[in-house]
Design an enzyme around this catalytic site. Sequence first.
Site, PDB file in Angstrom:
ATOM      1  N   LEU A 282      29.851  38.382  43.751  1.00 51.40           N
ATOM      2  CA  LEU A 282      28.679  39.231  43.976  1.00 51.40           C
ATOM      3  C   LEU A 282      29.060  40.423  44.836  1.00 51.40           C
ATOM      4  O   LEU A 282      29.488  40.263  45.987  1.00 51.40           O
ATOM      5  CB  LEU A 282      27.568  38.427  44.663  1.00 51.40           C
ATOM      6  N   GLN A 335      38.580  38.514  41.470  1.00 57.82           N
ATOM      7  CA  GLN A 335      38.114  39.266  40.306  1.00 57.82           C
ATOM      8  C   GLN A 335      38.563  40.719  40.420  1.00 57.82           C
ATOM      9  O   GLN A 335      38.343  41.366  41.451  1.00 57.82           O
ATOM     10  CB  GLN A 335      36.592  39.222  40.191  1.00 57.82           C
ATOM     11  N   CYS A 366      30.814  44.254  34.004  1.00 63.45           N
ATOM     12  CA  CYS A 366      30.154  45.138  34.974  1.00 63.45           C
ATOM     13  C   CYS A 366      29.387  46.243  34.239  1.00 63.45           C
ATOM     14  O   CYS A 366      29.967  46.969  33.432  1.00 63.45           O
ATOM     15  CB  CYS A 366      31.169  45.759  35.920  1.00 63.45           C
ATOM     16  N   LYS A 405      35.135  37.373  32.455  1.00 63.75           N
ATOM     17  CA  LYS A 405      33.668  37.363  32.519  1.00 63.75           C
ATOM     18  C   LYS A 405      33.143  38.473  31.614  1.00 63.75           C
ATOM     19  O   LYS A 405      33.542  39.636  31.755  1.00 63.75           O
ATOM     20  CB  LYS A 405      33.188  37.584  33.955  1.00 63.75           C
TER      21      LYS A 405
END
Length: 620
Positions: A282, A335, A366, A405
Amino acid sequence: METAEEVNVSKRADVAAKGEAAIKPEFLTTKDKFHGLLDSEWQGSKREKASESDAVEDSKETSLEEPEPKRLKQNFEGRPDGKRLRGQNKSRPHTKPTAYDEKRLCHSIIQNKECPFGAKCFFDHDIVKYMDSKPSDIGETCHIYETFGKCAYGLSCRFAKAHTTPDFKSMEKADLVKVYEGRTMVKNNMSKELQGRLRKRSVSFEKSEKYLKTLSDNKDKGAQQGNAGEKQPVSTEEKTTSDKQSAPVKTVGPLTDADVIKLRPCEKKQVDFQDKLYLAPLTTCGNLPFRRVCKRFGADITCGEMAMCTNLLQGHQSEWALLRRHESEDVFGIQVEGSFPDTMTRCAELINNNTEVDFVDINSGCPIDLVYNKGGGCGLMTRTRKFERIVKGMNYVLDVPLTVKIRTGVQEKSNIAHKLIPEMKNWGVSMITLHGRSREQRYTKLADWDYITTCAKLASPIPLFGNGDILSYEDAMKAKETGVSGIMIARGALIKPWIFTEIKESRHWDISSSERLDILKDFSNFGLEHWGSDTRGVERTRTFLLEWLSFLCRYIPVGLLERVPQKINERPPYYMGRNYLETLMASQNVEDWIRISEMLLGPVPKNFEFLPKHKANSYK
């Protein structure tokens, strides 16, 4: 006679307004009554003093303005029509970091060393003068001193009286110091030596160069074949030479460390991802102190905030700070984000050689313009050739699993994840996380778990984690029924970090306001450990605490709900809690968040300014 707002409250008591959570009628209230209670109960607050001195103006206005030192006025002069820019918090003003110390004490004085800069030193060397001008202490006990036996911030600590003698000497607890001696609590710190080599571009990337050379050779061969128009016949002599070069080289003797061997997938470090609860990486809020809080509540896997690969390669201290890992994080990943095979491959090798991680994750989900417009984040999903080279290159240089992701796609009604997942299986990905929304969709609609179910079947036997709209153990149970290997939790953890305990114990936790305040105390103490207990560290901890409070205020206590559980897309109406603290924690006004921070970190400085990144309209 009832006001219009009171009539609306009475209507909501019968039927909850669309998009609002259903709260028991006896707790519902109006905006004016809600803020009126908070203002009347808060004794000695700055806003109450300001309202007393300006009572006439307050009676004419329906809303209260924030105190001038705390409010950051928004200026829309850049727009010809003077209106607020829409979307992605574009109205947020860009300000420089605030300096809260007029004069800082020299670090050499704190450590009882001689300053190498002498009279030319910019910082203060006069201890008596510094102590006279230093703000008063926040509390009587120093968490760092009580935990580790000594405080590295010495006289500059905002709890200095707890570990300072009358003659300004720092005290130590020898027994605690001995316990933590030689123990590394936080790993993955960038050394000055490595930072210097990165800035001078003298770091060697042998594996990366080898992989990138194969890409370059393949590109040259493709260009030659394209120019020729058709394949040229290969002579017998050339074929014999190439066969000799490709033949395996016979070696004699034992295998030594000097031998260069590429690890097979089965020889890499293995991570068991099955049935784990994964705290999402996050941005801003997913810092190390917050991850420590979530680990206490049962998060199995944690991951650092998204780091830009180019900034890591250039040795930016602020970017490397995102890679730090606390000793309590037993399964931890990093990440990274990038859009080119060369930088991403080199970055992976840099991480592999200089950090302790269990896996590396590629952020190809993103949605922000800054990343997407450069071809990174969601942009990689539409650039499959580059995406493939990035994955294969990073896999080539890493000794740990590589995960990815992704989102359902870029456009709202055009899902492409199901096309990418079979390809990623061939590229060597160890685990895939799928967020059930597209880039364009953002949070306007619910996550598509039916689509996640389809993709989970396509990904098998590779683990696929589902992500989106998990705020209770019931949501988690429904998600597990889709066939996913595990669950990633993002906003749900920010709104209620105890969600991991709820899921593991299969219950709704009606957590009290005092228990929630204890969680904030833990975060504040972890923040002081991480960012420091001097004025700069305290205010940085406060800033991140306030960012987190912009999410925590969305939580509605279980005992107040008419229908359990709370849904993540339901906004809380104005309601009174079961006590003052519970009501204060329900406020979505930035002033009230600052009040909560003052309970833990003392009063804010006069020049303190705060505007949350994720919630621009947090003023009355």
